[in-house]
Every structure is written in structure tokens, then in C-alpha cells.
Design a protein around this motif. Sequence first.
Motif, PDB file in Angstrom:
ATOM      1  N   SER A  43      -8.739  21.434  -6.490  1.00 32.91           N
ATOM      2  CA  SER A  43      -9.135  20.137  -5.955  1.00 32.91           C
ATOM      3  C   SER A  43     -10.089  20.276  -4.784  1.00 32.91           C
ATOM      4  CB  SER A  43      -7.888  19.371  -5.477  1.00 32.91           C
ATOM      5  OG  SER A  43      -6.973  19.208  -6.537  1.00 32.91           O
ATOM      6  N   ALA A  44     -11.014  19.332  -4.670  1.00 31.35           N
ATOM      7  CA  ALA A  44     -11.846  19.244  -3.486  1.00 31.35           C
ATOM      8  C   ALA A  44     -11.031  18.628  -2.366  1.00 31.35           C
ATOM      9  CB  ALA A  44     -13.080  18.390  -3.793  1.00 31.35           C
ATOM     10  N   GLY A  45     -11.492  18.735  -1.146  1.00 34.07           N
ATOM     11  CA  GLY A  45     -10.763  18.162  -0.025  1.00 34.07           C
ATOM     12  C   GLY A  45     -10.706  16.650  -0.113  1.00 34.07           C
ATOM     13  N   ARG A  46      -9.580  16.087   0.271  1.00 34.18           N
ATOM     14  CA  ARG A  46      -9.417  14.643   0.197  1.00 34.18           C
ATOM     15  C   ARG A  46     -10.129  13.972   1.356  1.00 34.18           C
ATOM     16  NH1 ARG A  46      -6.264  13.183  -3.601  1.00 34.18           N
ATOM     17  NH2 ARG A  46      -6.071  11.075  -2.823  1.00 34.18           N
ATOM     18  N   ALA A  47     -10.909  12.956   1.039  1.00 35.02           N
ATOM     19  CA  ALA A  47     -11.649  12.248   2.073  1.00 35.02           C
ATOM     20  C   ALA A  47     -10.743  11.310   2.856  1.00 35.02           C
ATOM     21  CB  ALA A  47     -12.797  11.455   1.441  1.00 35.02           C
ATOM     22  N   GLY A  48      -9.671  10.872   2.200  1.00 32.17           N
ATOM     23  CA  GLY A  48      -8.743   9.954   2.875  1.00 32.17           C
ATOM     24  C   GLY A  48      -9.234   8.520   2.787  1.00 32.17           C
ATOM     25  N   HIS A  49      -8.321   7.587   2.975  1.00 31.60           N
ATOM     26  CA  HIS A  49      -8.663   6.168   2.901  1.00 31.60           C
ATOM     27  C   HIS A  49      -8.047   5.428   4.072  1.00 31.60           C
ATOM     28  CE1 HIS A  49     -10.402   6.534  -1.132  1.00 31.60           C
ATOM     29  NE2 HIS A  49      -9.460   7.432  -1.331  1.00 31.60           N
ATOM     30  N   SER A  50      -8.759   4.476   4.589  1.00 38.08           N
ATOM     31  CA  SER A  50      -8.303   3.743   5.762  1.00 38.08           C
ATOM     32  C   SER A  50      -7.058   2.939   5.476  1.00 38.08           C
ATOM     33  CB  SER A  50      -9.416   2.800   6.243  1.00 38.08           C
ATOM     34  OG  SER A  50      -8.938   1.958   7.261  1.00 38.08           O
ATOM     35  N   GLY A  51      -6.132   2.943   6.416  1.00 34.35           N
ATOM     36  CA  GLY A  51      -4.924   2.154   6.274  1.00 34.35           C
ATOM     37  C   GLY A  51      -5.048   0.815   6.983  1.00 34.35           C
ATOM     38  N   ALA A  52      -6.263   0.469   7.438  1.00 37.01           N
ATOM     39  CA  ALA A  52      -6.457  -0.757   8.204  1.00 37.01           C
ATOM     40  C   ALA A  52      -6.492  -2.004   7.324  1.00 37.01           C
ATOM     41  CB  ALA A  52      -7.752  -0.665   9.009  1.00 37.01           C
ATOM     42  N   THR A  53      -6.734  -1.839   6.019  1.00 43.38           N
ATOM     43  CA  THR A  53      -6.798  -2.988   5.119  1.00 43.38           C
ATOM     44  C   THR A  53      -5.423  -3.633   4.989  1.00 43.38           C
ATOM     45  OG1 THR A  53      -8.541  -1.895   3.841  1.00 43.38           O
ATOM     46  CG2 THR A  53      -7.407  -3.736   2.794  1.00 43.38           C
ATOM     47  N   PRO A  54      -5.327  -4.950   5.146  1.00 45.74           N
ATOM     48  CA  PRO A  54      -4.034  -5.630   4.997  1.00 45.74           C
ATOM     49  C   PRO A  54      -3.444  -5.390   3.612  1.00 45.74           C
ATOM     50  CG  PRO A  54      -5.665  -7.087   5.976  1.00 45.74           C
ATOM     51  CD  PRO A  54      -6.409  -5.871   5.506  1.00 45.74           C
ATOM     52  N   ALA A  55      -2.122  -5.423   3.521  1.00 47.89           N
ATOM     53  CA  ALA A  55      -1.457  -5.171   2.248  1.00 47.89           C
ATOM     54  C   ALA A  55      -1.294  -6.445   1.422  1.00 47.89           C
ATOM     55  CB  ALA A  55      -0.090  -4.538   2.481  1.00 47.89           C
ATOM     56  N   THR A  56      -1.354  -7.600   2.074  1.00 48.67           N
ATOM     57  CA  THR A  56      -1.168  -8.865   1.358  1.00 48.67           C
ATOM     58  C   THR A  56      -2.242  -9.865   1.779  1.00 48.67           C
ATOM     59  OG1 THR A  56       0.338  -9.697   3.074  1.00 48.67           O
ATOM     60  CG2 THR A  56       1.331  -8.525   1.213  1.00 48.67           C
ATOM     61  N   GLY A  57      -2.315 -10.972   1.061  1.00 42.50           N
ATOM     62  CA  GLY A  57      -3.268 -12.022   1.400  1.00 42.50           C
ATOM     63  C   GLY A  57      -4.708 -11.647   1.153  1.00 42.50           C
ATOM     64  N   LEU A  58      -4.959 -10.722   0.218  1.00 38.87           N
ATOM     65  CA  LEU A  58      -6.327 -10.258  -0.054  1.00 38.87           C
ATOM     66  C   LEU A  58      -7.024 -11.201  -1.024  1.00 38.87           C
ATOM     67  CD1 LEU A  58      -5.344  -6.517  -0.641  1.00 38.87           C
ATOM     68  CD2 LEU A  58      -6.341  -7.467   1.448  1.00 38.87           C
ATOM     69  N   THR A  59      -8.224 -11.631  -0.685  1.00 38.98           N
ATOM     70  CA  THR A  59      -8.970 -12.537  -1.554  1.00 38.98           C
ATOM     71  C   THR A  59      -9.774 -11.797  -2.613  1.00 38.98           C
ATOM     72  OG1 THR A  59     -10.831 -12.560   0.001  1.00 38.98           O
ATOM     73  CG2 THR A  59      -9.146 -14.287   0.242  1.00 38.98           C
ATOM     74  N   ARG A  60      -9.874 -10.475  -2.486  1.00 43.15           N
ATOM     75  CA  ARG A  60     -10.587  -9.637  -3.443  1.00 43.15           C
ATOM     76  C   ARG A  60     -10.012  -8.234  -3.375  1.00 43.15           C
ATOM     77  NH1 ARG A  60     -15.970 -10.477  -3.031  1.00 43.15           N
ATOM     78  NH2 ARG A  60     -16.633  -8.366  -3.555  1.00 43.15           N
ATOM     79  N   ILE A  61     -10.342  -7.397  -4.338  1.00 46.25           N
ATOM     80  CA  ILE A  61      -9.874  -6.013  -4.334  1.00 46.25           C
ATOM     81  C   ILE A  61     -10.667  -5.236  -3.285  1.00 46.25           C
ATOM     82  CG2 ILE A  61      -9.534  -3.924  -5.686  1.00 46.25           C
ATOM     83  CD1 ILE A  61      -7.839  -6.324  -6.560  1.00 46.25           C
ATOM     84  N   PRO A  62     -10.015  -4.650  -2.282  1.00 46.60           N
ATOM     85  CA  PRO A  62     -10.724  -3.944  -1.205  1.00 46.60           C
ATOM     86  C   PRO A  62     -11.565  -2.786  -1.732  1.00 46.60           C
ATOM     87  CG  PRO A  62      -8.414  -4.298  -0.634  1.00 46.60           C
ATOM     88  CD  PRO A  62      -8.551  -4.660  -2.082  1.00 46.60           C
ATOM     89  N   GLY A  63     -12.708  -2.573  -1.083  1.00 44.35           N
ATOM     90  CA  GLY A  63     -13.558  -1.437  -1.409  1.00 44.35           C
ATOM     91  C   GLY A  63     -14.341  -1.565  -2.696  1.00 44.35           C
ATOM     92  N   VAL A  64     -14.339  -2.751  -3.293  1.00 46.06           N
ATOM     93  CA  VAL A  64     -15.050  -2.973  -4.554  1.00 46.06           C
ATOM     94  C   VAL A  64     -16.112  -4.036  -4.339  1.00 46.06           C
ATOM     95  CG1 VAL A  64     -14.846  -3.678  -6.973  1.00 46.06           C
ATOM     96  CG2 VAL A  64     -13.008  -2.361  -5.893  1.00 46.06           C
ATOM     97  N   GLY A  65     -17.372  -3.677  -4.592  1.00 46.88           N
ATOM     98  CA  GLY A  65     -18.482  -4.598  -4.393  1.00 46.88           C
ATOM     99  C   GLY A  65     -18.571  -5.657  -5.471  1.00 46.88           C
ATOM    100  N   GLU A  66     -19.497  -6.589  -5.289  1.00 49.91           N
ATOM    101  CA  GLU A  66     -19.613  -7.736  -6.182  1.00 49.91           C
ATOM    102  C   GLU A  66     -19.938  -7.328  -7.610  1.00 49.91           C
ATOM    103  OE1 GLU A  66     -19.276 -11.392  -7.624  1.00 49.91           O
ATOM    104  OE2 GLU A  66     -18.685 -10.701  -5.621  1.00 49.91           O
ATOM    105  N   ARG A  67     -20.703  -6.251  -7.803  1.00 53.48           N
ATOM    106  CA  ARG A  67     -21.089  -5.837  -9.158  1.00 53.48           C
ATOM    107  C   ARG A  67     -19.873  -5.592 -10.034  1.00 53.48           C
ATOM    108  NH1 ARG A  67     -21.866  -0.898 -11.656  1.00 53.48           N
ATOM    109  NH2 ARG A  67     -21.409   0.208  -9.714  1.00 53.48           N
ATOM    110  N   LEU A  68     -18.896  -4.854  -9.522  1.00 56.16           N
ATOM    111  CA  LEU A  68     -17.693  -4.580 -10.292  1.00 56.16           C
ATOM    112  C   LEU A  68     -16.629  -5.661 -10.112  1.00 56.16           C
ATOM    113  CD1 LEU A  68     -17.324  -0.702  -9.860  1.00 56.16           C
ATOM    114  CD2 LEU A  68     -18.253  -1.979 -11.799  1.00 56.16           C
ATOM    115  N   GLN A  69     -16.593  -6.260  -8.895  1.00 54.53           N
ATOM    116  CA  GLN A  69     -15.620  -7.314  -8.645  1.00 54.53           C
ATOM    117  C   GLN A  69     -15.799  -8.461  -9.649  1.00 54.53           C
ATOM    118  OE1 GLN A  69     -12.399  -8.023  -5.984  1.00 54.53           O
ATOM    119  NE2 GLN A  69     -14.094  -6.813  -5.200  1.00 54.53           N
ATOM    120  N   SER A  70     -17.044  -8.774  -9.977  1.00 51.42           N
ATOM    121  CA  SER A  70     -17.325  -9.884 -10.888  1.00 51.42           C
ATOM    122  C   SER A  70     -16.911  -9.578 -12.322  1.00 51.42           C
ATOM    123  CB  SER A  70     -18.820 -10.227 -10.853  1.00 51.42           C
ATOM    124  OG  SER A  70     -19.600  -9.139 -11.316  1.00 51.42           O
TER     125      SER A  70
END
Length: 291
Positions: A43-70
Motif C-alpha cells: 500500500s501507498a501511504g495514507r493521505a488521511g481525511h479530515s474529521g471536521a465534516t459534520p456527521a449529520t445534516g449534510l445537504t450533499r455528499i462531502p468531497g464530491v463536486g457537482e459533476r459527480l454529485q449531479s
Amino acid sequence: MRSTRKTAGQARTVTVTRAGALAAAGLVLVAGCGGSGHQGEKSAGRAGHSGATPATGLTRIPGVGERLQSRIPADSRQVIAVYGDGRNATTSTVVLYTKGTKDEQGEKDEQGEKEAKGESGSTDQKPAKAVQDAAGRKDTAGSTWSRVRSWQAHNGKRGWTLDHHEGDKRSPVGVYSLSDAGGVLPDPGAKLPYTASAAFTPPSYWAKKTRHDFDYVIAIDYNRAKGVSPLDPARPEGQSKGGSIWLHMDHGSGTSGCVSIPKSGMQYLLRTLDPAQHPVVVMGDKSDLEA
């Protein structure tokens, strides 16, 4: 050899010849998710992901831009997001998001905690009112997204691609439905149609550590016919586009294009993903996801 396929609403058992089943399975496994790509890639080294994103009340999938979100269907209430650590990295993080009202999500979280402790509980859900999203599409799920579970994962041994083809050892970027499952092991209580068959067993010449890769699998609907076993070799877009891209059990290193997670994660997803909730996976490396 008997191959058992459970469909939504009924169970059905079919008998196939051992030679025919193993031949078809071998073609699928070697040409798709299996092959030399499963042998010994670290495996390559893990870049890690921010834990700052709220766990609930999300209006969209975090980290996904409009191209794929749509491309996420408006009626989908279950989304698996695969966050690749880099364009050429073999490591990623898999997160399950569900959509529902606040009260409904509270019931789901409570049920999830009970399942993790081995307890039973009601899975009844309250109906949500239909609303419209920002694009004006009818959203029969209503309310917001919540982050439910996450797992460390592996993807293609050469990373990700926007133009996947057979043998490139990269996982395809995109949004794909999830409609069929199966594996060597008996049905663990899957809601998706499940095919239990020894034909999922990897070829004997693969590395020993891969022997249980396909004990459980969930077919990602990339270049495959829906509503059939993940072992079905049909490639609607042609053989050169590759296929047999699955979620399956992890062996600790990169794959030939699939996404792999721990056994406990596969069991949880199989028991949770529900055809009535129109589950999909959105997957890719950070830059392509955010584009």
C-alpha cells in the motif's frame, strides 16, 4: 454443484454444471477483479481525511463536486463514497451515507449501534415527505445525508482512471448503482439479490492471501448487466472496457480495479444496502471526485 441465488422477495435455487460454472467464473475473475494485480502490491501511504465534516445534516455528499454529485439519483437514500488517497495510490476510505429525516436517522443510528453489539432491534422506518433538490429533481427521500460508517480500503494497484479498460489495474471513477451481490459464503442476510456459489473461489494460482477475497462481493454496475449474478460475464459496452468491478473483502494491498474493505464492513453493507433505497457508489481519487 448448486448455485443459490436469492432475489428480492423470494429465494430461487438453480443447478448448473460444475465445468460450465467454473469456466464462466474463471473468465470473470481473471478478466475482471482478479489476476496478478492481487499479488503482493504494498500500500501507498495514507493521505488521511479530515474529521471536521459534520456527521449529520449534510445537504450533499462531502468531497464530491457537482459533476459527480449531479449523477447521484434523486431517489437514492444510500450512497457509498470511496475517497481515493491519490490518482496513483492504492489506498482509500469507504464511507456509507444514508438519507432520511432527523427522527428516522436517529432510529437508524440506534439500530446500527445495536447491530454492532450483536443486539436485535426494529428496522422500521418512518416515511419521508417528497421534496425537490436544488436542481428541481423530485427527491422522494427528503431531508439530509448522514455519515453512518467508514472503513479503510484498497482500490486498483495503479490507482484511478476516468477511462478504465481491461487490464489497466486502475479503478474507474464515477457513480454506479449497486444491484447484485454474492460470494463463496452463504447469504449473511443480504437485502440485495445474493448468489452463493463456490464458483466465486479465486483460482488456485493466485497468492494465498487472496483466497477469501470473494467470500462476499457486491457488484458495482460498471459495464455489467443488472439483475444477474456478479459472475455473469456479459459486458454491454464491450470486453475492452473491462468489468467485474466489485466491492469485496480486503487482503491488505491493491486490487485489479475493485474496491476492498474488511470482512465486517462487507457484512454490514450486505445487511444494510436495500434495493428499495436505490443504493449507489460514488468513487474516485480526491481530485476527480471534487472536479
